[in-house]
Every structure is written in structure tokens, then in C-alpha cells.
Scaffold this active site. Structure first.
Site, PDB file in Angstrom:
ATOM      1  N   LYS A  46       0.835  -1.216   0.000  1.00  0.00           N
ATOM      2  CA  LYS A  46       0.000   0.000   0.000  1.00  0.00           C
ATOM      3  C   LYS A  46       0.868   1.264   0.000  1.00  0.00           C
ATOM      4  O   LYS A  46       0.660   2.173  -0.803  1.00  0.00           O
ATOM      5  CB  LYS A  46      -0.921   0.029   1.239  1.00  0.00           C
ATOM      6  CG  LYS A  46      -1.793  -1.197   1.398  1.00  0.00           C
ATOM      7  CD  LYS A  46      -2.674  -1.109   2.629  1.00  0.00           C
ATOM      8  CE  LYS A  46      -1.949  -1.027   3.954  1.00  0.00           C
ATOM      9  NZ  LYS A  46      -1.184  -2.238   4.311  1.00  0.00           N
ATOM     10  N   ARG A  97      -9.498   0.877   8.988  1.00  0.00           N
ATOM     11  CA  ARG A  97      -9.146  -0.541   9.078  1.00  0.00           C
ATOM     12  C   ARG A  97      -9.942  -1.305  10.118  1.00  0.00           C
ATOM     13  O   ARG A  97      -9.534  -2.408  10.499  1.00  0.00           O
ATOM     14  CB  ARG A  97      -7.647  -0.760   9.215  1.00  0.00           C
ATOM     15  CG  ARG A  97      -6.980  -0.199  10.380  1.00  0.00           C
ATOM     16  CD  ARG A  97      -5.619   0.230   9.952  1.00  0.00           C
ATOM     17  NE  ARG A  97      -4.544  -0.662  10.206  1.00  0.00           N
ATOM     18  CZ  ARG A  97      -3.334  -0.474   9.670  1.00  0.00           C
ATOM     19  NH1 ARG A  97      -3.110   0.497   8.822  1.00  0.00           N
ATOM     20  NH2 ARG A  97      -2.362  -1.269   9.959  1.00  0.00           N
ATOM     21  N   ARG A 111      11.989  -5.025   4.920  1.00  0.00           N
ATOM     22  CA  ARG A 111      11.716  -3.607   4.616  1.00  0.00           C
ATOM     23  C   ARG A 111      12.694  -2.684   5.359  1.00  0.00           C
ATOM     24  O   ARG A 111      13.014  -2.891   6.518  1.00  0.00           O
ATOM     25  CB  ARG A 111      10.297  -3.245   5.030  1.00  0.00           C
ATOM     26  CG  ARG A 111      10.035  -1.741   4.961  1.00  0.00           C
ATOM     27  CD  ARG A 111       8.600  -1.379   5.049  1.00  0.00           C
ATOM     28  NE  ARG A 111       7.917  -1.904   6.207  1.00  0.00           N
ATOM     29  CZ  ARG A 111       6.599  -1.891   6.368  1.00  0.00           C
ATOM     30  NH1 ARG A 111       5.833  -1.396   5.419  1.00  0.00           N
ATOM     31  NH2 ARG A 111       6.050  -2.379   7.449  1.00  0.00           N
ATOM     32  N   ARG A 160      11.668  -0.663  10.834  1.00  0.00           N
ATOM     33  CA  ARG A 160      10.612  -0.266  11.764  1.00  0.00           C
ATOM     34  C   ARG A 160      10.585  -1.210  12.960  1.00  0.00           C
ATOM     35  O   ARG A 160      10.788  -2.412  12.811  1.00  0.00           O
ATOM     36  CB  ARG A 160       9.253  -0.310  11.050  1.00  0.00           C
ATOM     37  CG  ARG A 160       8.807   1.029  10.535  1.00  0.00           C
ATOM     38  CD  ARG A 160       7.639   0.947   9.607  1.00  0.00           C
ATOM     39  NE  ARG A 160       6.466   0.277  10.123  1.00  0.00           N
ATOM     40  CZ  ARG A 160       5.307   0.186   9.451  1.00  0.00           C
ATOM     41  NH1 ARG A 160       5.204   0.741   8.260  1.00  0.00           N
ATOM     42  NH2 ARG A 160       4.283  -0.435   9.957  1.00  0.00           N
ATOM     43  N   ARG A 177       0.221  -8.770  13.579  1.00  0.00           N
ATOM     44  CA  ARG A 177      -0.465  -7.746  12.768  1.00  0.00           C
ATOM     45  C   ARG A 177      -1.322  -8.404  11.690  1.00  0.00           C
ATOM     46  O   ARG A 177      -2.407  -7.929  11.383  1.00  0.00           O
ATOM     47  CB  ARG A 177       0.568  -6.804  12.127  1.00  0.00           C
ATOM     48  CG  ARG A 177       1.133  -5.801  13.112  1.00  0.00           C
ATOM     49  CD  ARG A 177       2.434  -5.182  12.631  1.00  0.00           C
ATOM     50  NE  ARG A 177       2.347  -4.479  11.370  1.00  0.00           N
ATOM     51  CZ  ARG A 177       3.404  -4.152  10.635  1.00  0.00           C
ATOM     52  NH1 ARG A 177       4.624  -4.447  11.063  1.00  0.00           N
ATOM     53  NH2 ARG A 177       3.247  -3.510   9.503  1.00  0.00           N
TER      54      ARG A 177
HETATM   55  P1  AP5 Z   1       4.912  -1.464   1.892  1.00  0.00           P
HETATM   56  O1  AP5 Z   1       4.500  -0.724   0.671  1.00  0.00           O
HETATM   57  O2  AP5 Z   1       5.682  -0.732   2.928  1.00  0.00           O
HETATM   58  O3  AP5 Z   1       3.651  -2.232   2.515  1.00  0.00           O
HETATM   59  P2  AP5 Z   1       2.380  -1.671   3.268  1.00  0.00           P
HETATM   60  O4  AP5 Z   1       1.195  -2.391   2.714  1.00  0.00           O
HETATM   61  O5  AP5 Z   1       2.356  -0.175   3.241  1.00  0.00           O
HETATM   62  O6  AP5 Z   1       2.701  -2.238   4.707  1.00  0.00           O
HETATM   63  P3  AP5 Z   1       2.670  -1.582   6.167  1.00  0.00           P
HETATM   64  O7  AP5 Z   1       3.415  -2.540   7.071  1.00  0.00           O
HETATM   65  O8  AP5 Z   1       3.168  -0.176   6.158  1.00  0.00           O
HETATM   66  O9  AP5 Z   1       1.189  -1.654   6.461  1.00  0.00           O
HETATM   67  P4  AP5 Z   1       0.538  -1.584   7.819  1.00  0.00           P
HETATM   68  O10 AP5 Z   1      -0.843  -1.416   7.364  1.00  0.00           O
HETATM   69  O11 AP5 Z   1       0.768  -2.689   8.757  1.00  0.00           O
HETATM   70  O12 AP5 Z   1       1.302  -0.373   8.546  1.00  0.00           O
HETATM   71  P5  AP5 Z   1       0.827   1.087   8.910  1.00  0.00           P
HETATM   72  O13 AP5 Z   1       1.998   1.961   8.859  1.00  0.00           O
HETATM   73  O14 AP5 Z   1      -0.403   1.473   8.178  1.00  0.00           O
HETATM   74  O15 AP5 Z   1       5.754  -2.745   1.409  1.00  0.00           O
HETATM   75  C1  AP5 Z   1       6.339  -3.632   2.342  1.00  0.00           C
HETATM   76  C2  AP5 Z   1       7.723  -4.101   1.800  1.00  0.00           C
HETATM   77  O16 AP5 Z   1       7.538  -4.867   0.617  1.00  0.00           O
HETATM   78  C3  AP5 Z   1       8.663  -2.964   1.430  1.00  0.00           C
HETATM   79  O17 AP5 Z   1       9.960  -3.354   1.774  1.00  0.00           O
HETATM   80  C4  AP5 Z   1       8.522  -2.818  -0.101  1.00  0.00           C
HETATM   81  O18 AP5 Z   1       9.714  -2.349  -0.679  1.00  0.00           O
HETATM   82  C5  AP5 Z   1       8.208  -4.266  -0.502  1.00  0.00           C
HETATM   83  N1  AP5 Z   1       7.255  -4.359  -1.598  1.00  0.00           N
HETATM   84  C6  AP5 Z   1       6.047  -3.724  -1.687  1.00  0.00           C
HETATM   85  N2  AP5 Z   1       5.395  -4.098  -2.796  1.00  0.00           N
HETATM   86  C7  AP5 Z   1       6.208  -5.000  -3.417  1.00  0.00           C
HETATM   87  C8  AP5 Z   1       6.081  -5.773  -4.615  1.00  0.00           C
HETATM   88  N3  AP5 Z   1       4.993  -5.686  -5.392  1.00  0.00           N
HETATM   89  N4  AP5 Z   1       7.089  -6.625  -4.942  1.00  0.00           N
HETATM   90  C9  AP5 Z   1       8.182  -6.723  -4.150  1.00  0.00           C
HETATM   91  N5  AP5 Z   1       8.363  -6.009  -3.007  1.00  0.00           N
HETATM   92  C10 AP5 Z   1       7.392  -5.171  -2.648  1.00  0.00           C
HETATM   93  O19 AP5 Z   1       0.346   0.892  10.432  1.00  0.00           O
HETATM   94  C11 AP5 Z   1       1.283   0.644  11.461  1.00  0.00           C
HETATM   95  C12 AP5 Z   1       0.574   0.612  12.789  1.00  0.00           C
HETATM   96  O20 AP5 Z   1      -0.094   1.880  13.035  1.00  0.00           O
HETATM   97  C13 AP5 Z   1      -0.549  -0.432  12.930  1.00  0.00           C
HETATM   98  O21 AP5 Z   1      -0.059  -1.689  13.306  1.00  0.00           O
HETATM   99  C14 AP5 Z   1      -1.417   0.231  14.031  1.00  0.00           C
HETATM  100  O22 AP5 Z   1      -0.829   0.043  15.305  1.00  0.00           O
HETATM  101  C15 AP5 Z   1      -1.346   1.708  13.689  1.00  0.00           C
HETATM  102  N6  AP5 Z   1      -2.414   2.151  12.795  1.00  0.00           N
HETATM  103  C16 AP5 Z   1      -2.264   2.694  11.560  1.00  0.00           C
HETATM  104  N7  AP5 Z   1      -3.449   2.989  11.026  1.00  0.00           N
HETATM  105  C17 AP5 Z   1      -4.381   2.622  11.923  1.00  0.00           C
HETATM  106  C18 AP5 Z   1      -5.809   2.655  11.923  1.00  0.00           C
HETATM  107  N8  AP5 Z   1      -6.522   3.135  10.871  1.00  0.00           N
HETATM  108  N9  AP5 Z   1      -6.457   2.178  13.022  1.00  0.00           N
HETATM  109  C19 AP5 Z   1      -5.773   1.707  14.096  1.00  0.00           C
HETATM  110  N10 AP5 Z   1      -4.430   1.647  14.146  1.00  0.00           N
HETATM  111  C20 AP5 Z   1      -3.732   2.087  13.067  1.00  0.00           C
END
Ligand code: AP5
Length: 216
Positions: free
Chosen positions: A15, A90, A129, A162, A173
Site C-alpha cells: 500500500k 481498518r 523492509r 521499523r 499484525r
Molecule cells: P509497503 O509498501 O511498505 O507495505 P504496506 O502495505 O504499506 O505495509 P505496512 O506494514 O506499512 O502496512 P501496515 O498497514 O501494517 O502499517 P501502517 O503503517 O499502516 O511494502 C512492504 C515491503 O515490501 C517494502 O519493503 C517494499 O519495498 C516491498 N514491496 C512492496 N510491494 C512489493 C512488490 N509488489 N514486490 C516486491 N516487493 C514489494 O500501520 C502501522 C501501525 O499503526 C498499525 O499496526 C497500528 O498500530 C497503527 N495504525 C495505523 N493505522 C491505523 C488505523 N486506521 N487504526 C488503528 N491503528 C492504526
């Protein structure tokens, strides 16, 4: 092109990677609640102290905290503002509350793109990552490596892992994603807003499929 878009999918489905490219290549106003929360933690604000423990454990931050953040950020937005959200909503409670708040303001979600991806793939992607501490650009040690190990291609900032990207926290997660976030797939399908991208494909393929869906 549609303008108010949600990227939905498990942690590590890509994402953030696709959102960053859509922002750079199409000028989308991108927001990530995860990024906002990590900024608050780094700042040591009251909100950051409240949210920090949830992030560290891989648990969701309470709905009311996240909703307040998003509403605050969009509170001065003009009706018909465009946005691209990665990581919000989410939970069903967040989705329902956001619909009720955003629709009367002309800020309702128009399209949801679901990045479908297995747990095994997510685990490999997330544990490899690395993110730039200065500009936030995301890499992977083998799949999306920087030109120079440990340094960002854009700003030469240091690349770090991270705190919530360890195997045990990622597994947790993913479980929480299945329980809390996956029900949103049906929620948005019933609203006829859902499109699906196979997120196990290379970034460029995901990106071009996402672009085609946005232009429909
Ligand atoms: P990346 O693009 O970073 O993946 P992502 O889907 O963005 O993953 P996240 O871990 O950031 O998602 P998340 O939803 O858990 O975290 P968030 O920050 O929102 O890609 C991942 C890796 O793969 C990278 O190394 C990239 O280079 C590689 N890659 C990507 N696509 C690829 C491909 N096609 N081929 C090969 N490699 C690829 O949330 C973190 C925390 O915040 C949560 O756990 C929670 O505690 C809190 N939080 C955030 N939002 C909320 C909410 N709405 N409600 C409650 N808590 C929340």
C-alpha cells in the site's frame, strides 16, 4: 480519474509503496495514519505516548484516536477534495463512522482498491523492509534495494527497520488484519466501491493495474 481513494490490504501488501508512486506520478494527496502515528511517537507528544505501545505490539490504535486524527486533518478540506488513504479505515467501526462524517461534507470515499496478498509473502516483504529516516521512502533489502546499501537514493538518509517489523509482531499484525480489517472487503463490495489487485506481482505491475482501475 476518481479522487477519493482507499488502499486496503494486509501489512506488507505494498500500500505505502504504491501510494508513494501515485503521489509522485499523479499528484494524489496521500495520507497514511501509520505514518502520522509514528511521527507523533517520534515527537513524544501526548498522542504519541498513548499510541506508541499499540504500535510496538502490532495492535490497532483505538478507533476514536485514529478517527480524531483523520477528521482533524480533513476538517478544513473543501468539498470535493481528493485524497489517497493508506491504512485508514481498518475496522468496521472506523469505516462506518468515517462514512457518516465524510459523506455530508462531500468527502466520501469513491473507490477502494484491495491489495490481495498471502501471509507468507507479507512476512518476507516486511522483515526485509527498510525506510529512510529523513524522507520516508521505502525499500526492501533484496526486492527493492537502494543503489547504496543502507542509504536512501533520493536524499542519502539512513535506512532503518521499523520497530514493528519483526517476525512475531508481523504475524500478530496479520492476525489482527484478518479479524478487524478483512471484513471491510465485503463492506465496500456491498457499496460497489471495491476493486482488487493481485499484490503478489512486481511493483510496476501492481502500479499499472492500480492506475488502470483509477482511470475507469
Ligand atoms: P509497503 O509498501 O511498505 O507495505 P504496506 O502495505 O504499506 O505495509 P505496512 O506494514 O506499512 O502496512 P501496515 O498497514 O501494517 O502499517 P501502517 O503503517 O499502516 O511494502 C512492504 C515491503 O515490501 C517494502 O519493503 C517494499 O519495498 C516491498 N514491496 C512492496 N510491494 C512489493 C512488490 N509488489 N514486490 C516486491 N516487493 C514489494 O500501520 C502501522 C501501525 O499503526 C498499525 O499496526 C497500528 O498500530 C497503527 N495504525 C495505523 N493505522 C491505523 C488505523 N486506521 N487504526 C488503528 N491503528 C492504526
Amino acid at each position: 480519474m476518481r479522487r477519493r481513494v482507499i488502499l486496503l490490504g494486509p501489512p506488507g501488501s505494498g500500500k505505502g509503496t504504491v501510494a508513494a508512486r501515485l503521489k509522485n506520478e499523479c499528484g494524489f494527496d496521500h495520507f497514511s495514519t501509520g505514518h502520522w502515528l509514528r511521527q507523533e511517537v517520534a515527537r513524544g507528544s501526548a498522542l504519541g505516548r498513548q499510541a506508541g505501545l499499540f504500535l510496538e505490539r502490532g495492535e490497532l490504535v483505538p478507533d476514536e484516536v485514529v478517527l480524531a486524527l483523520v477528521k482533524d486533518a480533513l476538517s478544513n478540506a473543501q468539498p470535493d477534495l481528493g485524497y489517497l488513504s493508506d491504512g485508514f479505515p481498518r475496522t468496521l467501526a472506523q469505516a462506518q463512522a468515517f462514512d457518516a462524517w465524510s459523506s455530508p461534507r462531500g468527502l466520501g470515499i469513491e473507490q477502494v482498491i484491495y491489495f490481495e496478498c498471502s501471509e507468507a509473502l507479507v512476512l518476507n516483504r516486511i522483515t526485509g523492509r527498510r525506510s529512510c529516516g529523513s524522507c520516508g521512502r521505502v525499500y526492501h533489502v533484496t526486492l527493492v534495494p537502494p543503489g547504496q546499501p543502507g542509504r536512501c537514493d533520493d536524499c542519502a538518509g539512513e535506512l532503518t527497520q521499523r520497530a514493528d517489523d519483526t517476525e512475531s509482531v508481523v504475524r500478530k499484525r496479520f492476525k489482527i488484519y484478518l479479524r478487524e480489517t478483512e471484513p471491510l472487503i465485503d463492506f465496500y463490495r456491498q457499496q460497489a466501491k471495491l476493486d482488487v489487485v493481485n499484490a503478489s506481482q512486481p511493483v510496476d505491475v501492481m502500479m499499472s493495474q492500480t492506475m488502470s482501475l483509477l482511470q475507469r
